[in-house]
Design an enzyme around this catalytic site. Structure first.
Site, PDB file in Angstrom:
ATOM      1  N   GLU A   1       0.826  -1.206   0.000  1.00 29.77           N
ATOM      2  CA  GLU A   1       0.000   0.000   0.000  1.00 29.77           C
ATOM      3  C   GLU A   1       0.864   1.261   0.000  1.00 29.77           C
ATOM      4  OE1 GLU A   1      -2.180  -2.933   2.814  1.00 29.77           O
ATOM      5  OE2 GLU A   1      -0.167  -2.630   1.990  1.00 29.77           O
TER       6      GLU A   1
ATOM      7  N   TRP B   1      18.914 -38.555 -15.693  1.00 30.21           N
ATOM      8  CA  TRP B   1      17.845 -37.631 -15.330  1.00 30.21           C
ATOM      9  C   TRP B   1      16.559 -38.111 -15.962  1.00 30.21           C
ATOM     10  CZ3 TRP B   1      18.919 -34.278 -11.641  1.00 30.21           C
ATOM     11  CH2 TRP B   1      20.226 -33.857 -11.468  1.00 30.21           C
TER      12      TRP B   1
ATOM     13  N   ASP C   1      21.842 -40.069  -3.742  1.00 33.83           N
ATOM     14  CA  ASP C   1      22.168 -39.052  -4.744  1.00 33.83           C
ATOM     15  C   ASP C   1      23.232 -38.062  -4.294  1.00 33.83           C
ATOM     16  OD1 ASP C   1      20.156 -40.215  -6.226  1.00 33.83           O
ATOM     17  OD2 ASP C   1      18.636 -38.751  -5.627  1.00 33.83           O
TER      18      ASP C   1
ATOM     19  N   ARG D   1      20.257 -23.027  -7.567  1.00 34.75           N
ATOM     20  CA  ARG D   1      21.089 -22.449  -8.620  1.00 34.75           C
ATOM     21  C   ARG D   1      20.252 -21.402  -9.330  1.00 34.75           C
ATOM     22  NH1 ARG D   1      22.571 -27.844  -8.875  1.00 34.75           N
ATOM     23  NH2 ARG D   1      21.154 -28.334 -10.582  1.00 34.75           N
TER      24      ARG D   1
ATOM     25  N   THR E   1       9.528 -42.745   0.654  1.00 30.82           N
ATOM     26  CA  THR E   1       9.118 -43.146   2.003  1.00 30.82           C
ATOM     27  C   THR E   1       8.747 -41.928   2.832  1.00 30.82           C
ATOM     28  OG1 THR E   1      10.531 -45.103   1.938  1.00 30.82           O
ATOM     29  CG2 THR E   1       9.818 -44.333   4.113  1.00 30.82           C
TER      30      THR E   1
END
Length: 389
Positions: A53, A170, A200, A207, A321
């Site tokens: 505002e 990927w 992984d 990024r 999981t």
């Protein structure tokens, strides 16, 4: 233009603050003069900065007198790091205020009532559901006392998040992976399970495009002929904080060499209260939670701890999981799935056991958006309508 059209523009403006306003809400404002012409627009750009505002009124100047303000969230009526927006609207001589969502925060609410007492015509509820979706993280935090949780996953069309040999990089395209970094950049915290960290060696950082590192420069987005107002100079805005990385690791198995402990962003490792985490504590902040067998930790307790740290929105990234446990406990507020046009036929499913043994127990979702991202599809859905929060 109608009230809805002006409010929709205010909602568009509010979205420009996503990822930079936490723990505050995103808010947009459009100001019309007495003749109904747009003379000022603004959005809340960062916590501690001027509210939407105030930005819009600065652009409008004296042209705001006798005019109308459209605001996505009820103007605040308290003094925090900035003054009350309700008072700023009164001092500017605004004659009418249109609000999308009432402020559920008792500490800040009351702006609409103050305006009404001083003779300002106030209309509420215009595009409330649409504005609420844009502010879902903050509204969940205030109304439920925990962070809003978005579960993100990537899968093939048959729902596989990894092949039978465990490989997963990927499944989706570079375009989808770039979009995931946008999601990460909008979150206050990124949560992953220890399985994802071990499989992984995920870094769980954001990024950003190189341009994001340049000094702040905000396109005002104002119509031609309306004075531009932008975010304050770069030196006036705090540096963007990286999302907190959270590893759910019941038995304190996170290796000290894991990239999630590389110091590029703060990391919190949640372990069971009976776990031996002395070695881990040397490389990360550790929080101890009650063990919940057979599925791991007290996830509600984890979210309560994050709420205490002013974490408003979290991105849950894995694995299946952990996602199943969050869903089973009713702790997922939004699902964002990236589906690749590919089939595996076997391999790990994107979602683990989630407490649905029969069709009658299925976790039903409502689609909110379906968008092509490169060759993939991004599906966004919510377990319940936002209006039920």
């Amino acid at each position: 233009m109608t009230d809805q059209a002006h409010m929709r523009r205010a909602i568009e403006l509010a979205a420009r603050g996503r990822g930079t306003t936490s723990p505050n809400p995103v808010v947009g404002c459009v100001v019309l003069d007495a003749a109904g012409q747009v003379v000022g627009e603004g959005f809340h750009a960062y916590a501690g900065g001027p509210h939407a505002e105030v930005v819009a009124l600065r652009a409008a100047g004296e042209r705001a007198r006798g005019g109308t303000a459209y605001v996505t969230l009820e103007p605040c009526d308290h003094t925090g790091r900035t003054g009350p927006c309700a008072l700023a609207l009164l001092e500017a001589g605004i004659a009418r205020v249109v609000v999308a969502v009432r402020d559920p925060n008792p500490a800040a609410a009351g702006g609409a009532d103050r305006l009404t007492r001083h003779g300002v015509a106030v209309t509420t509820g215009v595009l409330a559901e649409e504005a609420g979706r844009g502010n879902a993280e903050w509204l969940t935090s205030v109304r439920l006392g925990r962070p809003h949780v978005t579960w993100k996953y990537a899968a093939t069309l048959d729902g596989r998040s990894a092949a039978a040999d465990g490989t997963s990089q990927w499944i989706t395209s570079p375009e989808s992976r770039a979009d995931v970094h946008r999601l990460r950049g909008e979150a206050d915290a990124i949560i992953a399970g220890i399985g994802t960290v071990l499989a992984d060696d995920a870094r769980l950082t954001v990024r950003r495009p190189a341009a994001d590192g340049a000094p702040a420069s905000v396109d005002s987005g104002l119509p031609d002929g309306v004075a531009a107002t932008a975010r304050p100079p770069a030196q006036g805005a705090p540096a963007m904080r990286p999302p907190l990385r959270v590893v759910v690791d019941s038995d304190a198995r996170t290796p000290l060499t894991a990239r999630v402990l590389d110091g590029r962003a703060p990391t919190l490792v949640a372990v069971a209260d009976d776990a031996d985490a002395d070695a881990l504590a040397a490389g990360a902040e550790v929080v101890r939670l009650a063990r919940r067998r057979p599925y791991g930790l007290d996830l509600a307790g984890l979210l309560a701890e994050l709420h205490r740290r002013q974490i408003v929105g979290v991105l849950l990234e894995g694995g299946p999981t952990l996602a199943g446990s969050f869903l089973r406990e009713g702790l997922i507020d939004r699902v964002v799935g990236y589906l690749a046009p590919a089939l595996l036929g076997e391999g790990a499913a994107a979602l683990g056991p989630a407490g649905a043994a029969t069709i009658a127990e299925t976790h039903r979702l409502e689609f909110e958006d379906v968008t092509p991202i490169g060759p993939d599809l991004r599906l966004t859905a919510r377990p319940v309508p936002l209006k039920e929060l």
